[in-house]
Scaffold this motif. Structure first.
Motif, PDB file in Angstrom:
ATOM      1  N   GLY A 199      58.386  12.639  38.751  1.00  0.00           N
ATOM      2  CA  GLY A 199      57.112  13.348  38.844  1.00  0.00           C
ATOM      3  C   GLY A 199      55.951  12.615  38.190  1.00  0.00           C
ATOM      4  O   GLY A 199      55.351  11.699  38.781  1.00  0.00           O
ATOM      5  N   ASP A 219      65.083  18.251  41.259  1.00  0.00           N
ATOM      6  CA  ASP A 219      64.385  19.277  40.458  1.00  0.00           C
ATOM      7  C   ASP A 219      63.917  20.448  41.301  1.00  0.00           C
ATOM      8  O   ASP A 219      63.327  21.391  40.778  1.00  0.00           O
ATOM      9  CB  ASP A 219      63.088  18.703  39.836  1.00  0.00           C
ATOM     10  N   PRO A 255      58.797  20.102  42.956  1.00  0.00           N
ATOM     11  CA  PRO A 255      57.818  19.662  41.946  1.00  0.00           C
ATOM     12  C   PRO A 255      57.476  18.172  42.005  1.00  0.00           C
ATOM     13  O   PRO A 255      56.288  17.816  41.985  1.00  0.00           O
ATOM     14  CB  PRO A 255      58.495  20.016  40.618  1.00  0.00           C
ATOM     15  N   ILE A 268      53.864  16.638  42.786  1.00  0.00           N
ATOM     16  CA  ILE A 268      53.141  15.899  41.736  1.00  0.00           C
ATOM     17  C   ILE A 268      52.602  14.582  42.314  1.00  0.00           C
ATOM     18  O   ILE A 268      51.447  14.210  42.082  1.00  0.00           O
ATOM     19  CB  ILE A 268      54.037  15.674  40.494  1.00  0.00           C
ATOM     20  N   LEU A 273      53.440  29.075  38.804  1.00  0.00           N
ATOM     21  CA  LEU A 273      52.983  28.604  40.116  1.00  0.00           C
ATOM     22  C   LEU A 273      51.568  29.115  40.339  1.00  0.00           C
ATOM     23  O   LEU A 273      51.342  30.323  40.428  1.00  0.00           O
ATOM     24  CB  LEU A 273      53.930  29.127  41.205  1.00  0.00           C
ATOM     25  N   ASP A 276      48.714  26.251  44.481  1.00  0.00           N
ATOM     26  CA  ASP A 276      50.026  25.611  44.546  1.00  0.00           C
ATOM     27  C   ASP A 276      50.979  26.454  45.396  1.00  0.00           C
ATOM     28  O   ASP A 276      51.756  25.923  46.201  1.00  0.00           O
ATOM     29  CB  ASP A 276      50.552  25.465  43.105  1.00  0.00           C
ATOM     30  N   GLN A 311      65.145  23.085  36.078  1.00  0.00           N
ATOM     31  CA  GLN A 311      63.872  23.701  35.664  1.00  0.00           C
ATOM     32  C   GLN A 311      64.088  24.729  34.550  1.00  0.00           C
ATOM     33  O   GLN A 311      63.211  24.909  33.703  1.00  0.00           O
ATOM     34  CB  GLN A 311      63.144  24.337  36.847  1.00  0.00           C
ATOM     35  N   VAL A 367      61.795  23.752  31.637  1.00  0.00           N
ATOM     36  CA  VAL A 367      60.608  24.597  31.448  1.00  0.00           C
ATOM     37  C   VAL A 367      60.950  25.850  30.629  1.00  0.00           C
ATOM     38  O   VAL A 367      60.347  26.096  29.591  1.00  0.00           O
ATOM     39  CB  VAL A 367      59.975  24.976  32.807  1.00  0.00           C
TER      40      VAL A 367
HETATM   41  N1  FO1 Z   1      56.167  22.335  34.138  1.00  0.00           N
HETATM   42  C1  FO1 Z   1      56.111  23.095  33.058  1.00  0.00           C
HETATM   43  O1  FO1 Z   1      56.305  22.607  31.949  1.00  0.00           O
HETATM   44  N2  FO1 Z   1      55.834  24.472  33.154  1.00  0.00           N
HETATM   45  C2  FO1 Z   1      55.621  25.054  34.357  1.00  0.00           C
HETATM   46  O2  FO1 Z   1      55.402  26.267  34.407  1.00  0.00           O
HETATM   47  C3  FO1 Z   1      55.638  24.220  35.522  1.00  0.00           C
HETATM   48  C4  FO1 Z   1      55.349  24.730  36.783  1.00  0.00           C
HETATM   49  C5  FO1 Z   1      55.292  23.852  37.889  1.00  0.00           C
HETATM   50  C6  FO1 Z   1      54.916  24.330  39.129  1.00  0.00           C
HETATM   51  C7  FO1 Z   1      54.859  23.480  40.217  1.00  0.00           C
HETATM   52  C8  FO1 Z   1      55.171  22.134  40.056  1.00  0.00           C
HETATM   53  O3  FO1 Z   1      55.108  21.319  41.119  1.00  0.00           O
HETATM   54  C9  FO1 Z   1      55.538  21.637  38.826  1.00  0.00           C
HETATM   55  C10 FO1 Z   1      55.610  22.484  37.719  1.00  0.00           C
HETATM   56  N3  FO1 Z   1      55.952  21.999  36.465  1.00  0.00           N
HETATM   57  C11 FO1 Z   1      55.927  22.840  35.368  1.00  0.00           C
HETATM   58  C12 FO1 Z   1      56.345  20.615  36.282  1.00  0.00           C
HETATM   59  C13 FO1 Z   1      57.849  20.380  36.577  1.00  0.00           C
HETATM   60  O4  FO1 Z   1      58.659  21.301  35.938  1.00  0.00           O
HETATM   61  C14 FO1 Z   1      58.335  19.049  36.031  1.00  0.00           C
HETATM   62  O5  FO1 Z   1      57.346  18.226  35.549  1.00  0.00           O
HETATM   63  C15 FO1 Z   1      59.149  18.280  36.997  1.00  0.00           C
HETATM   64  O6  FO1 Z   1      60.118  18.986  37.667  1.00  0.00           O
HETATM   65  C16 FO1 Z   1      59.801  17.069  36.304  1.00  0.00           C
HETATM   66  O7  FO1 Z   1      59.345  15.980  36.988  1.00  0.00           O
END
Ligand code: FO1
Length: 312
Positions: free
Chosen positions: A8, A35, A46, A50, A89, A93, A149, A153
């Motif tokens: 990501g 992920d 995600p 990203i 979310l 998104d 996740q 998270v």
């Molecule tokens: N990362 C978090 O730390 N908290 C979140 O609530 C969160 C929501 C989220 C929603 C959509 C998305 O595309 C990514 C999100 N991420 C969130 C990042 C994600 O968990 C991680 O950065 C990747 O999965 C690791 O690469």
């Protein structure tokens, strides 16, 4: 053509540099989908998002994921309805996940949906999910096996990682175009992403590791660890608890079956000897991607290590 394996945040920051020196249409990104998760019936990818949001310039740069200027009305209402909405979310998104889920339900593959999104976001880069099959990264902790996740998270990466499981990887196949891209690439770059839960997941797809070993293209990796500290995420504790040396040298060791070149930060210069002993070439440079220029310089350094001449 340059192939990049990406997770990501770290991967997309590197790609921001690469698109400054290589035309987007000459870049193939293989994205981690281990992920991915289902929330409220929606398929969330995600790492793919990203990459899309970052390269389209709409990402929340502070957190590295989600949209900039995002609202969370749906999450707020879901919380009122009694949901523990721990995975945040945003409203914009959510539209991406609704669109993706709708097309998947209509029978489109994740590769096709990702390509549609790529076009909608105005990108020329080729972004391919590692597989069209459902492969999930699970984390084994002392409290049981949980989805990535939830570990990352919900539990804020606090649990001790006993093992990383790539569920269904053994029966999955690389998405269309990946093996050919690896074979025909001028260079393959493993972005500064987590070697266990980003790159490791991609490598767990049958055929990908073998393709890296077979390709004539040089394979380079950029360390996501600088001076014993992770650029982002739980890579240090994960590698330690998996019995790996949590350093750029430890990462080179993990990739030694196919790696030609390791890019390490100036602060890790003393690790060069250890990497050389593994039979892997290394370059010491500034790998901290603090701004647009630093990202571009890093991409130029990686490419110039071999024959490749950036086109602009
Ligand atoms: N990362 C978090 O730390 N908290 C979140 O609530 C969160 C929501 C989220 C929603 C959509 C998305 O595309 C990514 C999100 N991420 C969130 C990042 C994600 O968990 C991680 O950065 C990747 O999965 C690791 O690469």
């Amino acid at each position: 053509m340059i192939v990049v394996f990406s997770g990501g945040v770290g991967g997309s920051r590197f790609l921001e540099g690469l698109i400054q020196v290589v035309p987007q249409e000459d870049i193939v990104v293989v994205g981690n989908t281990g992920d991915d998760e289902e929330f409220y019936g929606l398929h969330v990818s995600p790492d793919l998002d990203i990459v899309l949001y970052t390269l389209a310039g709409v990402v929340n740069t502070k957190q590295g994921w989600g949209f900039r200027h995002e609202t969370f009305h749906v999450m707020q209402q879901l919380t009122k309805l009694g949901n523990d909405a721990w995975f945040r979310l945003g409203d914009n998104d959510l539209a991406t996940h609704m669109y993706r889920t709708q097309l998947l339900q209509q029978g489109k593959t994740l590769t096709q949906v990702t390509d549609s999104l790529r076009k909608i976001f105005g990108l020329q880069i080729k972004l391919i999910p590692m597989s069209d099959q459902t492969v999930r990264t699970l984390i084994k902790t002392s409290h049981g096996i949980i989805p990535f996740q939830e570990y990352f998270v919900k539990n804020r990466s606090l649990a001790i990682v006993q093992d990383v499981i790539y569920k269904n990887a053994e029966t999955s196949r690389p998405a269309p175009g990946i093996l050919k891209a690896i074979e025909q690439a001028q260079m393959i770059i493993l972005a500064p992403s987590n070697p266990l839960v980003s790159i490791g997941t991609i490598l767990a797809i049958p055929g990908i590791l073998e393709a890296l070993q077979k390709t004539k293209a040089p394979v380079a990796a950029i360390s996501p660890i600088i001076n014993g500290l992770a650029v982002k995420g739980p890579v240090i504790s994960m590698m330690n608890s998996m019995g790996m040396e949590a350093s750029a040298a430890g990462i080179a060791k993990a990739y030694q079956n196919f790696l030609d070149l390791m890019i390490i930060d100036k602060q890790d210069e003393d690790l060069q000897k250890e990497i050389t002993k593994l039979g892997i070439k290394s370059i010491v440079t500034n790998t901290i991607m603090k701004d647009k220029i630093a990202k571009k310089k890093l991409a130029q350094t990686v490419l110039s290590a071999y024959f490749f001449k950036p086109k602009f």
